[in-house]
Structure formats: C-alpha cells, structure tokens
Design an enzyme around this catalytic site. Sequence first.
Site, PDB file in Angstrom:
ATOM      1  N   GLY A   1      -6.562  -4.259  -9.604  1.00 20.65           N
ATOM      2  CA  GLY A   1      -7.387  -4.363  -8.265  1.00 20.65           C
ATOM      3  C   GLY A   1      -8.631  -4.827  -7.625  1.00 20.65           C
TER       4      GLY A   1
ATOM      5  N   GLY B   1     -11.246  -0.407 -12.493  1.00 19.63           N
ATOM      6  CA  GLY B   1     -12.263  -1.227 -13.193  1.00 19.63           C
ATOM      7  C   GLY B   1     -12.336  -1.024 -14.733  1.00 19.63           C
TER       8      GLY B   1
ATOM      9  N   CYS C   1      -2.233  10.639  -6.811  1.00 14.68           N
ATOM     10  CA  CYS C   1      -3.463  10.120  -5.374  1.00 14.68           C
ATOM     11  C   CYS C   1      -4.481  11.217  -6.044  1.00 14.68           C
ATOM     12  CB  CYS C   1      -2.872   9.869  -4.228  1.00 14.68           C
ATOM     13  SG  CYS C   1      -4.638   9.321  -3.364  1.00 14.68           S
TER      14      CYS C   1
ATOM     15  N   GLY D   1      -8.520  -1.835 -15.035  1.00 12.76           N
ATOM     16  CA  GLY D   1      -9.627  -3.198 -15.471  1.00 12.76           C
ATOM     17  C   GLY D   1      -9.294  -4.307 -16.304  1.00 12.76           C
TER      18      GLY D   1
ATOM     19  N   SER E   1      -5.823   5.214 -10.609  1.00 13.20           N
ATOM     20  CA  SER E   1      -8.100   5.644 -10.946  1.00 13.20           C
ATOM     21  C   SER E   1      -8.006   6.675 -11.087  1.00 13.20           C
ATOM     22  CB  SER E   1      -8.930   5.098  -9.708  1.00 13.20           C
ATOM     23  OG  SER E   1      -7.922   6.129  -8.512  1.00 13.20           O
TER      24      SER E   1
ATOM     25  N   ASN F   1       3.884   6.965  -5.731  1.00 10.64           N
ATOM     26  CA  ASN F   1       3.265   7.873  -6.142  1.00 10.64           C
ATOM     27  C   ASN F   1       2.513   9.428  -6.097  1.00 10.64           C
ATOM     28  OD1 ASN F   1       0.312   7.826  -6.189  1.00 10.64           O
ATOM     29  ND2 ASN F   1      -0.052   6.080  -4.867  1.00 10.64           N
TER      30      ASN F   1
ATOM     31  N   LYS G   1       0.719  -1.083  -0.027  1.00  9.13           N
ATOM     32  CA  LYS G   1      -0.064  -0.188   0.363  1.00  9.13           C
ATOM     33  C   LYS G   1       0.550   1.282  -0.312  1.00  9.13           C
ATOM     34  CE  LYS G   1      -3.504   2.913   0.548  1.00  9.13           C
ATOM     35  NZ  LYS G   1      -4.446   3.089  -0.187  1.00  9.13           N
TER      36      LYS G   1
ATOM     37  N   LYS H   1       3.802   6.152 -10.267  1.00 12.84           N
ATOM     38  CA  LYS H   1       2.515   5.740 -10.636  1.00 12.84           C
ATOM     39  C   LYS H   1       2.414   6.641 -11.362  1.00 12.84           C
ATOM     40  CE  LYS H   1      -1.176   3.285  -9.067  1.00 12.84           C
ATOM     41  NZ  LYS H   1      -1.824   2.580  -7.885  1.00 12.84           N
TER      42      LYS H   1
ATOM     43  N   MET I   1     -10.262   6.976  -0.434  1.00  9.36           N
ATOM     44  CA  MET I   1      -9.435   5.855   0.634  1.00  9.36           C
ATOM     45  C   MET I   1      -8.727   7.306   1.455  1.00  9.36           C
ATOM     46  SD  MET I   1     -10.962   2.663   0.362  1.00  9.36           S
ATOM     47  CE  MET I   1     -10.408   1.783   1.393  1.00  9.36           C
TER      48      MET I   1
HETATM   49  C1  SIN Z   1      -6.193   6.266  -1.291  1.00  6.95           C
HETATM   50  O1  SIN Z   1      -5.597   5.192  -0.700  1.00  6.95           O
HETATM   51  O2  SIN Z   1      -6.732   7.555  -1.587  1.00  6.95           O
HETATM   52  C2  SIN Z   1      -5.943   5.654  -3.396  1.00  6.95           C
HETATM   53  C3  SIN Z   1      -4.157   6.057  -3.597  1.00  6.95           C
HETATM   54  C4  SIN Z   1      -4.483   5.943  -4.404  1.00  6.95           C
HETATM   55  O3  SIN Z   1      -4.780   6.461  -5.156  1.00  6.95           O
HETATM   56  O4  SIN Z   1      -3.323   6.389  -5.384  1.00  6.95           O
END
Ligand code: SIN
Length: 312
Positions: free
Chosen positions: A272, A219, A128, A251, A192, A125, A45, A162, A71
Amino acid sequence: MAAAKTEIAGVSLACYVFNASGVNDSTFEELEAIANSASPAIMMKSCTPEPRKGNDKPRYSMLPYGSIQCMGLPNLGCKEYIRFASKLKKYKKPIIASIAGFCPGDYKIMCEAFQKSDADLIEVNLSCPNIEGKSQIAYDTSLAEDILAEIWKIGKKPIGLKLPPYYDYANQEDMAELIKRFNVSFITCINSIGNALAINPETETTMLKPKKGFGGLCGDYIKPIALGNIRNFYELLDKEKNKVSIIGVGGIKSGSDAFEFLLAGADAVQVGTAFEREGPSCFKRINKELECILGKKGYKGVQEAKGGLKYL
Ligand code: SIN
C-alpha cells in the site's frame, strides 16, 4: 531465478506481491494502471452499496516511516466495481473485489452481487477504522459472526476477511474459530492500525481533519505487528492442511520485507504505502527482489520457504 508463483484460495498468481486495497484503486483508470503493471492481481477499493464521498480533506498524510489516513471509504459504489470487473477481465489477472458495509444486510447485498460478477475473489473488509462513531467490525466477534452467517453460503467464489491487527492471542483464537466454522477461504491481515494520531508541532494541529485527527497508521511502523498476526494465524489455521490462504499486508517495501512475510506464513502480500510513494513500478521491483532472495538461498519457489521461520 526462483519463480515467485503462488496461489490464494485455489486462484493462481504469477508472482507474490500485488496491490493493497485503498491505494490508487478507486477509479477505472487507476485499476487499469495496476492491470498494466507487474502486479499479479487487481485488488479493488473497498466499496459500499451506494457511492460515498468519504471523509473531509485533508484525510491522508505521509509520515517519516509510513503514512496516516482517515479516508472514510470514498468509493464509486458496488455497481460500478462490478462493471469495472467485467471491463478488467481482458487483462487475464485475478480480480479481487472488496466489500465494506455498515450492517450484515449491506454485506449480503454486495456479496450476492459480486458472486455473480467477473471478480475471482471477494475480500470482506471487517476492519475499516475510519468511520466516525463506528467500531472496527472484526473487534466485535458477534457482529462478525452475524455477517458471516449472512454471506457464507451465497456462492462459489472464495470469500476472505480483511482483518484488523490483534494484540492478544485470545482474540486471534476467537477469530480463527469463526474462520474455520464458516469455511473462510483466505484472510488479509493486517488493515491499518486504527486510532493513531499524528500532530504537526509547527501549526500545533492534527495532520488530518476527520475524527479529530485520528486515523489508520500504515507503512514501516506496522510491519512487526503485521508479521505477528500472520504468524499466529498461520499457526492457528491448520497450517499443515493449507486450508486458509493468508495474505500479508503492512509495511512491505522491499523483497526482503516480502520474504519475512513468506517465512511467517503468508501465501502472498499486498503493498500500500510503497505503491503510494513509488507508483506501479514497485510491483516489478519488489517481486524481482524477492525472486533474487529465493534464488540466492536455494529455494525453488515460495512454497518451499512458506512458514519456514526458525526459532532460536
Ligand atoms: C478507508 O477508506 O477509510 C480505508 C479503508 C480501510 O481502512 O479499510
């Protein structure tokens, strides 16, 4: 059957399909379940320098063709994932750390720490979409550049980015320039699709509580956008020299989906939403399905098919 062995930034993977960061990979128990599955790597994570509770619930909802989530980076903090990496070493699978900060200094601290850890690869990352009041870093090229300038020479472990989805070729060109300039070893695309909204017509409410219901879409909905990003980056990043590995995500739920990402140019893929729905058995199934497709088509392995998309 053709073996789907592959490599990311010089690190070998026994097969092509592993877990995406953010789904059932926050606790040690969840990471052990991934280690005990057919996933060829253990992706952790995204973490922050300190532990975070993340956004208020409900922050995740399944949708007919995928899911939406907001999240807010709930995680146990960087130090805990460094400890997990050392405990997971016995499984002899590549361990991939993921770091997500709020300023260049956060990335520097975590990168220094993971460079000294048992993680094999470090995913940075920059995408997010779920932090209230913050934009996705990779949409701000100058902030992304400041972060890369802080971390690119810290250690020898390969560093990857990412990335969020890009919808314009010019943005992909700008990011590809940064990737080349800072010797980024791999990219993972796409995260996403941020700022999506799902509405429940019965209750006349949003499906999620944080950010007035806005969240990242995952997805089936996002597969064509992910494929488009993979293909353009494959073209832009010295595909002949194979210098920058590309991990596809978005997806993938069957071997046929994974094969499409392979044709577009992905060196490996992450799963995912399908992992969330099906559990860790998805890795064995999808890898097997891909191997069957490769075998039936007469490919000896993933290298032979990689990037081989034909144009009409
Ligand atoms: C999240 O924890 O909000 C998702 C992580 C992400 O989109 O990189």
